[in-house]
Scaffold this active site. Structure first.
Site, PDB file in Angstrom:
ATOM      1  N   LYS A 102      20.689   5.368  -1.409  1.00 43.26           N
ATOM      2  CA  LYS A 102      19.426   4.816  -0.920  1.00 43.26           C
ATOM      3  C   LYS A 102      19.593   3.325  -0.743  1.00 43.26           C
ATOM      4  O   LYS A 102      20.468   2.717  -1.368  1.00 43.26           O
ATOM      5  CB  LYS A 102      18.312   5.073  -1.939  1.00 43.26           C
ATOM      6  CG  LYS A 102      16.920   5.003  -1.369  1.00 43.26           C
ATOM      7  CD  LYS A 102      16.558   6.284  -0.658  1.00 43.26           C
ATOM      8  CE  LYS A 102      15.158   6.253  -0.113  1.00 43.26           C
ATOM      9  NZ  LYS A 102      14.749   7.569   0.377  1.00 43.26           N
TER      10      LYS A 102
HETATM   11  P1  NAD Z   1       5.387   5.561   6.226  1.00 40.67           P
HETATM   12  O1  NAD Z   1       5.652   4.106   6.059  1.00 40.67           O
HETATM   13  O2  NAD Z   1       5.567   6.205   7.559  1.00 40.67           O
HETATM   14  O3  NAD Z   1       3.880   5.895   5.746  1.00 40.67           O
HETATM   15  C1  NAD Z   1       3.344   5.532   4.518  1.00 40.67           C
HETATM   16  C2  NAD Z   1       1.830   5.776   4.566  1.00 40.67           C
HETATM   17  O4  NAD Z   1       1.290   5.556   3.268  1.00 40.67           O
HETATM   18  C3  NAD Z   1       1.081   4.882   5.524  1.00 40.67           C
HETATM   19  O5  NAD Z   1       0.052   5.626   6.164  1.00 40.67           O
HETATM   20  C4  NAD Z   1       0.442   3.846   4.587  1.00 40.67           C
HETATM   21  O6  NAD Z   1      -0.756   3.248   5.102  1.00 40.67           O
HETATM   22  C5  NAD Z   1       0.129   4.746   3.410  1.00 40.67           C
HETATM   23  N1  NAD Z   1      -0.121   4.035   2.163  1.00 40.67           N
HETATM   24  C6  NAD Z   1       0.566   3.012   1.613  1.00 40.67           C
HETATM   25  N2  NAD Z   1      -0.008   2.623   0.467  1.00 40.67           N
HETATM   26  C7  NAD Z   1      -1.085   3.438   0.294  1.00 40.67           C
HETATM   27  C8  NAD Z   1      -2.090   3.553  -0.681  1.00 40.67           C
HETATM   28  N3  NAD Z   1      -2.106   2.732  -1.744  1.00 40.67           N
HETATM   29  N4  NAD Z   1      -3.038   4.516  -0.552  1.00 40.67           N
HETATM   30  C9  NAD Z   1      -3.031   5.344   0.511  1.00 40.67           C
HETATM   31  N5  NAD Z   1      -2.100   5.288   1.476  1.00 40.67           N
HETATM   32  C10 NAD Z   1      -1.159   4.338   1.372  1.00 40.67           C
HETATM   33  O7  NAD Z   1       6.269   6.273   5.118  1.00 40.67           O
HETATM   34  P2  NAD Z   1       6.825   7.780   5.121  1.00 40.67           P
HETATM   35  O8  NAD Z   1       8.135   7.794   5.818  1.00 40.67           O
HETATM   36  O9  NAD Z   1       5.731   8.690   5.528  1.00 40.67           O
HETATM   37  O10 NAD Z   1       7.155   7.962   3.563  1.00 40.67           O
HETATM   38  C11 NAD Z   1       6.139   8.257   2.615  1.00 40.67           C
HETATM   39  C12 NAD Z   1       6.798   8.754   1.329  1.00 40.67           C
HETATM   40  O11 NAD Z   1       7.582   9.906   1.627  1.00 40.67           O
HETATM   41  C13 NAD Z   1       7.764   7.769   0.654  1.00 40.67           C
HETATM   42  O12 NAD Z   1       7.694   7.972  -0.745  1.00 40.67           O
HETATM   43  C14 NAD Z   1       9.125   8.214   1.162  1.00 40.67           C
HETATM   44  O13 NAD Z   1      10.165   7.845   0.280  1.00 40.67           O
HETATM   45  C15 NAD Z   1       8.926   9.706   1.189  1.00 40.67           C
HETATM   46  N6  NAD Z   1       9.859  10.407   2.086  1.00 40.67           N
HETATM   47  C16 NAD Z   1       9.903  10.111   3.421  1.00 40.67           C
HETATM   48  C17 NAD Z   1      10.777  10.822   4.230  1.00 40.67           C
HETATM   49  C18 NAD Z   1      10.830  10.604   5.725  1.00 40.67           C
HETATM   50  O14 NAD Z   1      11.558  11.354   6.408  1.00 40.67           O
HETATM   51  N7  NAD Z   1      10.101   9.649   6.278  1.00 40.67           N
HETATM   52  C19 NAD Z   1      11.625  11.804   3.688  1.00 40.67           C
HETATM   53  C20 NAD Z   1      11.534  12.077   2.327  1.00 40.67           C
HETATM   54  C21 NAD Z   1      10.640  11.368   1.542  1.00 40.67           C
END
Ligand code: NAD
Length: 412
Positions: A102
């Site tokens: 990561k």
């Molecule tokens: P992203 O940046 O696309 O979206 C994050 C979202 O969370 C946004 O809508 C943001 O406004 C919201 N957010 C942030 N703080 C917040 C709060 N306090 N309350 C409510 N909403 C809040 O990120 P993502 O890629 O969707 O990733 C989200 C999670 O999923 C992370 O933990 C990431 O590690 C995990 N993840 C992502 C992927 C991927 O393929 N993108 C894969 C596995 C895990």
């Protein structure tokens, strides 16, 4: 609690069940390499700002290391270390031939212009290009990084090493990306929600669902679940919690965010509550899909959901996890629930290496197959050993990584 302590706790709980010797635990849990770099970037106004970038390579016994890059102000070495370890267990749970890594930069990407973001990304690649590569460590998107960022990384890396799009996944589809990669994590969450709910005897139509975060993971999970007849009653992002007890029009919200830089701010066709209220709503299914550490001992009493599916990485801290288990709340752990992203990243890497493209149907079919097989395995393991789904998932993952480590030979 530090993020690494939480991950290590879950690892050790499963290691206890497996009676894993202390020396093997130490070997499996210690990261292979941790790199911290200075990332200096010229801003649009001419001044130079300095950021800190990280890449932690946790384990490569099952294959090249794989894991996303996060751009967020809270990124630090401890968080990246914990997420790298989770990637090792995640790739093992879904049985794809990768290890775990990561990385990230402590920066708020929303405060940067597009050109600043590009310069920052290229400067980061200048610092880490010699430790990543298609056969060693393959980054991907995570919070705060997009397919455009992946394109810049590929382009900068290729300046040093020559053409090889398999160095990174999550690229735009027209630039060696895979069809279906963008939706993959949310779709995987959706596929597993349907499977788990069926096992637990719930009908989708009666399963009120709340999703925290409407970014890549949350929005695609919401879309999949509303298409599968789940009443998605609440979704939240930084701007608030958008709530309709009868079910939201998810596509309408999708359209709103497309014209609003990804944010739900200003969406009016429902009630708007403070963002944190989402976790407390009376729902059957809760999907935290934003940040880590959002369900802890401090707010556990307010959680009403019967089922929690971890779309985000590390949203539940161990003290809350124990309490939820005792209360009979079923938790589908991150290392399985959000593995759809890395699974389709693997398909993208395979296509890049074969110079061949799969159709969207094929990607979806293979994703469904991989996720379903992993789910069945973990479900059976949890029944057999009478442990939580999280402990079952860690037990399976640890056994696979241990086996690969032993097969490679232990004479270091
Ligand atoms: P992203 O940046 O696309 O979206 C994050 C979202 O969370 C946004 O809508 C943001 O406004 C919201 N957010 C942030 N703080 C917040 C709060 N306090 N309350 C409510 N909403 C809040 O990120 P993502 O890629 O969707 O990733 C989200 C999670 O999923 C992370 O933990 C990431 O590690 C995990 N993840 C992502 C992927 C991927 O393929 N993108 C894969 C596995 C895990």
């Amino acid at each position: 609690m530090k993020a690494t302590e939480a991950t290590d706790h879950y690892f050790n709980k499963a290691a206890d069940r497996l009676a894993l010797p202390v020396w093997m635990r130490k070997l499996l849990i210690t990261p292979k390499r941790e790199v911290t770099v200075q990332v200096a970037c010229q801003m649009d106004d001419g001044r130079v700002d300095t950021f800190i970038g990280f890449r932690v390579q946790h384990d490569n016994s099952r294959g090249p290391m794989k894991g996303g890059l996060r751009y967020h102000p809270a990124v630090d070495l401890d968080e990246v270390r914990s997420l790298a370890s989770l990637m090792t267990w995640k790739t093992a749970v879904v049985d794809i031939p990768y290890g775990g890594a990561k990385g990230g930069i402590g920066v708020d990407p929303r405060q940067l212009s597009r050109r600043e973001l590009e310069r920052l990304t290229r400067a980061f690649v200048d610092e880490i290009h010699d430790i990543i590569g298609p056969d060693t460590d393959i980054p991907a998107p995570d919070m705060g990084t997009t397919h455009e960022v992946m394109s810049w990384i590929r382009n900068q890396w290729e300046k040093y090493h020559g053409f090889n799009p398999a160095v990174i996944t999550g690229k735009p589809v027209e630039e060696y990306g895979a069809k279906g990669r963008e939706e993959a994590t949310g779709r995987g969450v959706g596929i597993l929600s349907v499977k788990l709910l069926k096992r637990l005897g719930f009908k989708p139509e009666t399963c009120r669902t709340a999703i925290q975060g409407f970014g890549n993971v949350g929005s695609h999970a919401a879309k999949f679940l509303s298409e599968a007849a789940f009443p998605v009653v609440a979704v939240s992002d930084l701007s608030g919690c958008y709530y309709n007890p009868k079910g939201l029009d998810v596509l309408d919200i999708f359209r709103h965010t497309l014209n609003n830089k990804g944010s739900m701010a200003g969406y009016k066709n429902c009630e708007v509550l403070p963002a944190d209220d989402l976790l407390k709503l009376e729902v059957e299914l809760l999907i935290p899909a934003a940040l880590g550490g959002v369900i802890t001992a401090a707010n556990i009493e307010q959680i009403q959901a019967k089922i929690i599916i971890e779309g985000a990485n590390g949203p539940i801290f161990p003290d809350a996890d124990e309490a939820l288990f005792e209360r009979g709340v079923v938790v589908l752990p991150d290392i399985l629930a959000n593995a759809g992203g890395v699974t389709v990243s693997y398909f993208e890497w395979v296509q890049n290496r074969q110079h061949y493209r799969w159709s969207l149907d094929r990607v979806r079919q293979e994703l469904d197959h991989t996720m379903s097989e992993a789910f069945e395995h973990i479900w059976q393991q949890s029944l057999h050993h009478q442990v939580s789904l999280r402990t079952a998932a860690f037990m399976i993952a640890i056994q696979r990584v241990r086996r690969a480590t032993e097969l490679a030979g232990l004479a270091f």
